[in-house]
Design a protein around this motif. Structure first.
Motif, PDB file in Angstrom:
ATOM      1  N   PRO A  74      -1.719  11.498  10.251  1.00  8.92           N
ATOM      2  CA  PRO A  74      -2.356  12.078   9.065  1.00  8.92           C
ATOM      3  C   PRO A  74      -3.746  11.506   8.831  1.00  8.92           C
ATOM      4  O   PRO A  74      -4.023  10.339   9.151  1.00  8.92           O
ATOM      5  N   GLN A  75      -4.617  12.321   8.256  1.00  6.61           N
ATOM      6  CA  GLN A  75      -5.964  11.904   7.904  1.00  6.61           C
ATOM      7  C   GLN A  75      -6.014  11.539   6.426  1.00  6.61           C
ATOM      8  O   GLN A  75      -5.337  12.150   5.603  1.00  6.61           O
ATOM      9  N   PRO A  76      -6.818  10.533   6.060  1.00  5.00           N
ATOM     10  CA  PRO A  76      -6.857  10.101   4.655  1.00  5.00           C
ATOM     11  C   PRO A  76      -7.443  11.163   3.740  1.00  5.00           C
ATOM     12  O   PRO A  76      -8.300  11.952   4.145  1.00  5.00           O
ATOM     13  N   GLY A  77      -6.962  11.165   2.500  1.00  7.81           N
ATOM     14  CA  GLY A  77      -7.462  12.091   1.490  1.00  7.81           C
ATOM     15  C   GLY A  77      -7.871  11.339   0.234  1.00  7.81           C
ATOM     16  O   GLY A  77      -9.033  10.992   0.056  1.00  7.81           O
ATOM     17  N   PHE A  78      -6.904  11.044  -0.628  1.00  7.80           N
ATOM     18  CA  PHE A  78      -7.184  10.232  -1.811  1.00  7.80           C
ATOM     19  C   PHE A  78      -5.943   9.393  -2.107  1.00  7.80           C
ATOM     20  O   PHE A  78      -4.846   9.627  -1.582  1.00  7.80           O
ATOM     21  N   CYS A  79      -6.113   8.416  -2.959  1.00  4.31           N
ATOM     22  CA  CYS A  79      -5.048   7.456  -3.258  1.00  4.31           C
ATOM     23  C   CYS A  79      -4.827   7.414  -4.771  1.00  4.31           C
ATOM     24  O   CYS A  79      -5.792   7.387  -5.542  1.00  4.31           O
ATOM     25  N   VAL A  80      -3.572   7.407  -5.183  1.00  5.40           N
ATOM     26  CA  VAL A  80      -3.247   7.286  -6.605  1.00  5.40           C
ATOM     27  C   VAL A  80      -2.410   6.029  -6.820  1.00  5.40           C
ATOM     28  O   VAL A  80      -1.651   5.598  -5.947  1.00  5.40           O
ATOM     29  N   LYS A  81      -2.569   5.467  -7.999  1.00  8.71           N
ATOM     30  CA  LYS A  81      -1.878   4.232  -8.354  1.00  8.71           C
ATOM     31  C   LYS A  81      -0.880   4.500  -9.473  1.00  8.71           C
ATOM     32  O   LYS A  81      -1.195   5.165 -10.463  1.00  8.71           O
ATOM     33  N   THR A  82       0.325   3.995  -9.300  1.00  8.52           N
ATOM     34  CA  THR A  82       1.335   4.041 -10.338  1.00  8.52           C
ATOM     35  C   THR A  82       2.141   2.748 -10.248  1.00  8.52           C
ATOM     36  O   THR A  82       1.663   1.764  -9.681  1.00  8.52           O
ATOM     37  N   ASN A  83       3.354   2.731 -10.777  1.00 11.38           N
ATOM     38  CA  ASN A  83       4.153   1.508 -10.695  1.00 11.38           C
ATOM     39  C   ASN A  83       5.627   1.849 -10.834  1.00 11.38           C
ATOM     40  O   ASN A  83       6.010   2.935 -11.270  1.00 11.38           O
ATOM     41  N   SER A  84       6.431   0.886 -10.443  1.00 15.60           N
ATOM     42  CA  SER A  84       7.881   0.965 -10.604  1.00 15.60           C
ATOM     43  C   SER A  84       8.345  -0.341 -11.227  1.00 15.60           C
ATOM     44  O   SER A  84       7.531  -1.219 -11.562  1.00 15.60           O
ATOM     45  N   SER A  85       9.649  -0.495 -11.366  1.00 20.22           N
ATOM     46  CA  SER A  85      10.176  -1.740 -11.934  1.00 20.22           C
ATOM     47  C   SER A  85       9.899  -2.932 -11.032  1.00 20.22           C
ATOM     48  O   SER A  85       9.956  -4.080 -11.473  1.00 20.22           O
ATOM     49  N   LEU A 120      -7.712   6.501  -7.516  1.00 21.94           N
ATOM     50  CA  LEU A 120      -8.725   5.492  -7.225  1.00 21.94           C
ATOM     51  C   LEU A 120     -10.048   6.184  -6.903  1.00 21.94           C
ATOM     52  O   LEU A 120     -10.093   7.146  -6.126  1.00 21.94           O
ATOM     53  N   LYS A 121     -11.114   5.698  -7.481  1.00 22.18           N
ATOM     54  CA  LYS A 121     -12.416   6.360  -7.338  1.00 22.18           C
ATOM     55  C   LYS A 121     -13.096   6.051  -6.017  1.00 22.18           C
ATOM     56  O   LYS A 121     -13.729   6.918  -5.421  1.00 22.18           O
ATOM     57  N   ASN A 122     -12.996   4.822  -5.574  1.00 20.19           N
ATOM     58  CA  ASN A 122     -13.782   4.404  -4.410  1.00 20.19           C
ATOM     59  C   ASN A 122     -12.911   4.065  -3.208  1.00 20.19           C
ATOM     60  O   ASN A 122     -13.333   3.305  -2.332  1.00 20.19           O
ATOM     61  N   ARG A 123     -11.730   4.626  -3.180  1.00 21.48           N
ATOM     62  CA  ARG A 123     -10.819   4.282  -2.091  1.00 21.48           C
ATOM     63  C   ARG A 123      -9.989   5.502  -1.725  1.00 21.48           C
ATOM     64  O   ARG A 123      -9.290   6.064  -2.561  1.00 21.48           O
ATOM     65  N   ALA A 124     -10.081   5.924  -0.452  1.00 20.21           N
ATOM     66  CA  ALA A 124      -9.339   7.106  -0.005  1.00 20.21           C
ATOM     67  C   ALA A 124      -7.898   6.774   0.337  1.00 20.21           C
ATOM     68  O   ALA A 124      -7.042   7.665   0.348  1.00 20.21           O
ATOM     69  N   PHE A 125      -7.614   5.527   0.631  1.00 15.24           N
ATOM     70  CA  PHE A 125      -6.244   5.116   0.950  1.00 15.24           C
ATOM     71  C   PHE A 125      -6.133   3.605   0.824  1.00 15.24           C
ATOM     72  O   PHE A 125      -7.144   2.876   0.827  1.00 15.24           O
ATOM     73  N   LEU A 126      -4.903   3.131   0.695  1.00 13.47           N
ATOM     74  CA  LEU A 126      -4.648   1.693   0.628  1.00 13.47           C
ATOM     75  C   LEU A 126      -3.856   1.282   1.855  1.00 13.47           C
ATOM     76  O   LEU A 126      -2.858   1.912   2.208  1.00 13.47           O
TER      77      LEU A 126
END
Length: 290
Positions: free
Chosen positions: A50-61, A165-171
């Motif tokens: 897969p090619q990078p697109g964008f990254c989102v941040k969330t959380n779990s317990s 994330l604004k400045n990061r396509a993937f982590l």
């Protein structure tokens, strides 16, 4: 039409075990193995990068979670509908629209502060990704479906609140993934169904939503939404060579659907998913559809 008595015990057993999902997966695995024994064609899966697109941040317990939304031309696109058409489908609670996705394995990473976190790679079709870039609606829909898919696949509970994330396509790094070589057709290819019910609307039980797809060239799966039922008690199922009939207790539901495929009713299996309130049916086919 086949007698449903062979199928109803499967429903009751799956329900009383308290592990409907595991039971249904076991049935599907058994059916798939039996069907694939005679197959000598190309491999069932292929590897993609897969090619990078964008990254989102969330959380779990357990801490921070990052979802890398990626893309690949090897993944089939969803049905080509406009946003207005899609919005209408969602408002009418139609589950027939699906966005094919490849959900990668979790991998441990470090965030910008050097703290441990978990990342997942979720890939969609490249053309659909480009379309999604210009639509906040599609982007939010994809993230929501990806989150729910990860929750279901890995038994997670993710926070529905997220930020991109604004400045990061993937982590971290994006790993290769295995996807099916034989892709299931979209539900629209199987929508030439009819229900021969002749009762007047005021006398008719509710007709549940039916979702069909080909899991393999000769294995048809069905999900039937039954939100008013808590279990399989009183639920009836009959499967003919090209007919699927479902009856609910106290005339709550009735579905009589013609299916334009030849079904092996003797080998069909079914289970009731109590959490989703769905009847799930695995139907081997007597001949592969053209």
């Amino acid at each position: 039409m086949a007698d449903s008595r062979l199928l109803v015990p499967e429903l009751s057993e799956a329900e009383t075990m308290g592990a409907e999902t595991a039971r249904f997966e076991e049935l599907l695995l058994q059916a798939s193995k039996e069907l694939q024994q005679a197959q000598t064609s190309k491999p069932e899966s292929t590897q993609i990068q897969p090619q990078p697109g964008f990254c989102v941040k969330t959380n779990s317990s357990e801490g921070k979670v990052f979802i890398n939304i990626c893309h690949s031309p090897s993944i089939p696109p969803p049905a080509d509908v406009t946003e207005d058409e899609l919005l209408q489908m969602l408002e009418e609670d139609q589950a027939g629209f699906r966005i094919p996705m490849s959900l990668g394995e979790p991998h441990a990473e470090l965030d910008a502060k050097g703290q441990g976190c978990t990342a997942y790679d979720v890939a969609v079709n490249s053309d659909f990704y480009r379309r999604m870039q210009n639509s906040d609606f599609l982007r939010e829909l994809v993230v929501t479906i990806a989150r729910e898919g990860l929750e279901d696949k890995y038994s997670l509970q993710l926070n529905p609140e997220w930020r991109m994330l604004k400045n990061r396509a993937f982590l971290g790094s994006i790993s290769q993934q295995n996807i099916r070589s034989r892709q299931r057709p979209r539900i629209q290819e199987l929508e030439n169904l009819y229900t021969p019910d002749s009762l007047r609307p005021e006398e008719s039980p509710e007709k549940p939503h039916l979702n069909l797809w080909l899991e393999a060239p000769d294995l048809l799966l069905a999900e039937i939404d039954l939100p008013k039922l808590d279990g399989a008690l009183g639920l009836s199922l009959e499967i003919g060579e090209n007919r699927l009939v479902v009856g609910g207790p106290q005339q709550l539901y009735h579905l009589d659907a013609y299916i334009p495929l030849r079904i092996n009713s003797d080998e069909s299996k079914a289970a009731f998913h109590r959490k989703r309130r769905q009847l799930m049916v695995a139907m081997p086919l007597l001949s592969v559809p053209s």
